[in-house]
Design an enzyme around this catalytic site. Structure first.
Site, mmCIF file in Angstrom:
data_model
loop_
_atom_site.group_PDB
_atom_site.id
_atom_site.type_symbol
_atom_site.label_atom_id
_atom_site.label_comp_id
_atom_site.label_asym_id
_atom_site.label_seq_id
_atom_site.Cartn_x
_atom_site.Cartn_y
_atom_site.Cartn_z
ATOM 1 N N HIS A 1 0.153 8.048 3.458
ATOM 2 C CA HIS A 1 1.619 7.555 5.051
ATOM 3 C C HIS A 1 2.631 7.603 4.897
ATOM 4 O O HIS A 1 3.158 6.854 5.527
ATOM 5 C CB HIS A 1 0.753 5.866 4.908
ATOM 6 C CG HIS A 1 -0.297 5.584 4.543
ATOM 7 N ND1 HIS A 1 -1.750 5.577 5.728
ATOM 8 C CD2 HIS A 1 -1.738 5.093 3.523
ATOM 9 C CE1 HIS A 1 -2.573 5.276 5.167
ATOM 10 N NE2 HIS A 1 -3.084 4.774 4.220
ATOM 11 N N GLY B 1 -4.764 1.998 7.811
ATOM 12 C CA GLY B 1 -5.846 1.459 8.861
ATOM 13 C C GLY B 1 -6.304 0.020 8.901
ATOM 14 O O GLY B 1 -5.784 -0.384 10.457
ATOM 15 N N ASP C 1 0.412 -1.673 0.130
ATOM 16 C CA ASP C 1 0.111 -0.195 -0.036
ATOM 17 C C ASP C 1 0.892 1.291 0.425
ATOM 18 O O ASP C 1 1.354 1.985 1.309
ATOM 19 C CB ASP C 1 -0.855 0.231 1.317
ATOM 20 C CG ASP C 1 -1.944 1.289 0.916
ATOM 21 O OD1 ASP C 1 -1.636 2.262 0.074
ATOM 22 O OD2 ASP C 1 -3.051 1.228 1.696
ATOM 23 N N ILE D 1 0.228 9.255 8.504
ATOM 24 C CA ILE D 1 -0.460 8.595 9.239
ATOM 25 C C ILE D 1 -0.510 7.114 9.264
ATOM 26 O O ILE D 1 -0.132 6.922 8.199
ATOM 27 C CB ILE D 1 -2.146 8.826 9.438
ATOM 28 C CG1 ILE D 1 -2.844 8.433 8.104
ATOM 29 C CG2 ILE D 1 -2.510 10.735 9.324
ATOM 30 C CD1 ILE D 1 -4.247 8.991 7.406
#
Length: 311
Positions: free
Chosen positions: A216, A234, A211, A231
């Site tokens: 991120h 998830g 990902d 961040i």
């Protein structure tokens, strides 16, 4: 995903639910499995932990390393979110949220394999100001044809709702209500609590599992999206939570897990401390994960365990 030229936000439900996807493949090795395990915090606090070392190392002469069940969450996203090319689905990618994720594990995940993925639209719901689309991925072992697992991603497309033509909001799904997404966090004290601090580089490590969304990793893009800094993914937070359940209730054995459900509630910054509270009710482990520094719940859900797996 951040895109500078969003398309208009319109939905044609009949075109969306009748869309036919191409089959995709996903091949991986033990290196990918071990890298993923490190990406969700395995052995980060104790490099010789007896319950986790076997997920990254051939401990005591074991032939293959073990595989966490959440590794299966990588299979659907080997070529992006899967929304690209769906006829009748136009939305602003900047307003997209991965809201929920559900996994069914039918057999232990092999430590290296080639997987075939078959996709379908499993749900489409008009929520007025948003649309929820549910994508279901069934994965098979390429060599034998055996079904391995199923993922269902619930994706929120903000600003794309209001497409219903009748008085009742449009709602479509292909799965039964026996696969629940509703659960309640118990009011009594948790059966177990697991606390773990993520690394400042956690998102940079997890992204190596496939990902590469710059949200991120790129500080500028994170700030444009409204965050102080990049961040955590998830699905990385979900991996931390399921690891906590496997350690607490399954004696470190990932094969005890049957189903996984997670609802993403709030972002996590790498370096923050995750506190996972768990309630074991029969063969179901209900959980919620909080960020200790902000005292906010960021993830909640449940894990269904095999009947003889709990302590």
């Amino acid at each position: 995903m951040v895109i500078s030229n969003p398309s208009s936000s319109t939905i044609d439900p009949e075109l969306v639910i009748s869309h036919r996807f191409s089959e995709t493949s996903f091949c991986y090795t033990e290196r990918d499995v071990a890298l993923y395990a490190l990406g969700i915090g395995t052995c980060s606090g104790d490099a010789v932990n007896e319950k986790e070392l076997s997920y990254v190392y051939h401990k005591n002469g074991q032939k293959f390393i073990k595989v966490f069940p959440t590794f299966a969450a990588l299979f659907p996203f080997s070529r992006g979110l899967g929304l690209e090319g769906i006829h009748g689905l136009q939305y602003d990618p900047r307003l997209l949220l991965h809201g929920q994720h559900y996994i069914e594990i039918y057999r232990p995940l092999p430590s290296n394999s080639c997987i075939l993925n078959q996709f379908k639209v499993a749900g489409l719901h008009d929520k007025g100001k948003a649309t929820i689309i549910e994508l279901e991925t069934t994965s098979y072992i390429k060599e034998s044809g055996e079904v391995l697992c199923m993922n269902r991603s619930s994706i929120y497309l903000r600003g794309s709702g209001g497409f219903s033509s009748a008085s009742q909001p449009y709602s479509y799904k292909t799965y039964s209500d026996s696969q629940p997404s509703r659960f309640s966090i118990p009011k009594h004290q948790p059966t177990a609590i697991f606390e773990e601090t993520t690394q400042l580089s956690q998102a940079l490590l997890y992204r190596l599992s496939g990902d590469y969304n710059p949200l991120h990793s790129d500080p500028m893009i994170a700030q444009v999206a409204g965050f102080a800094r990049p961040i955590l993914h998830g699905l990385c937070t979900l991996g931390f939570a399921v690891r906590a359940i496997i350690r607490s209730f399954c004696d470190g054995e990932a094969t005890a897990v049957k189903n996984i459900f997670g609802r993403f509630l709030l972002h996590v910054y790498p370096g923050e401390t995750l506190v996972t509270e768990m309630w074991l009710e029969g063969s179901t482990a209900i959980y919620q994960t909080k960020v200790k520094e902000r005292n906010r719940v960021v993830l909640s859900g449940y894990v269904l365990l095999k009947q003889n797996s709990s302590l």
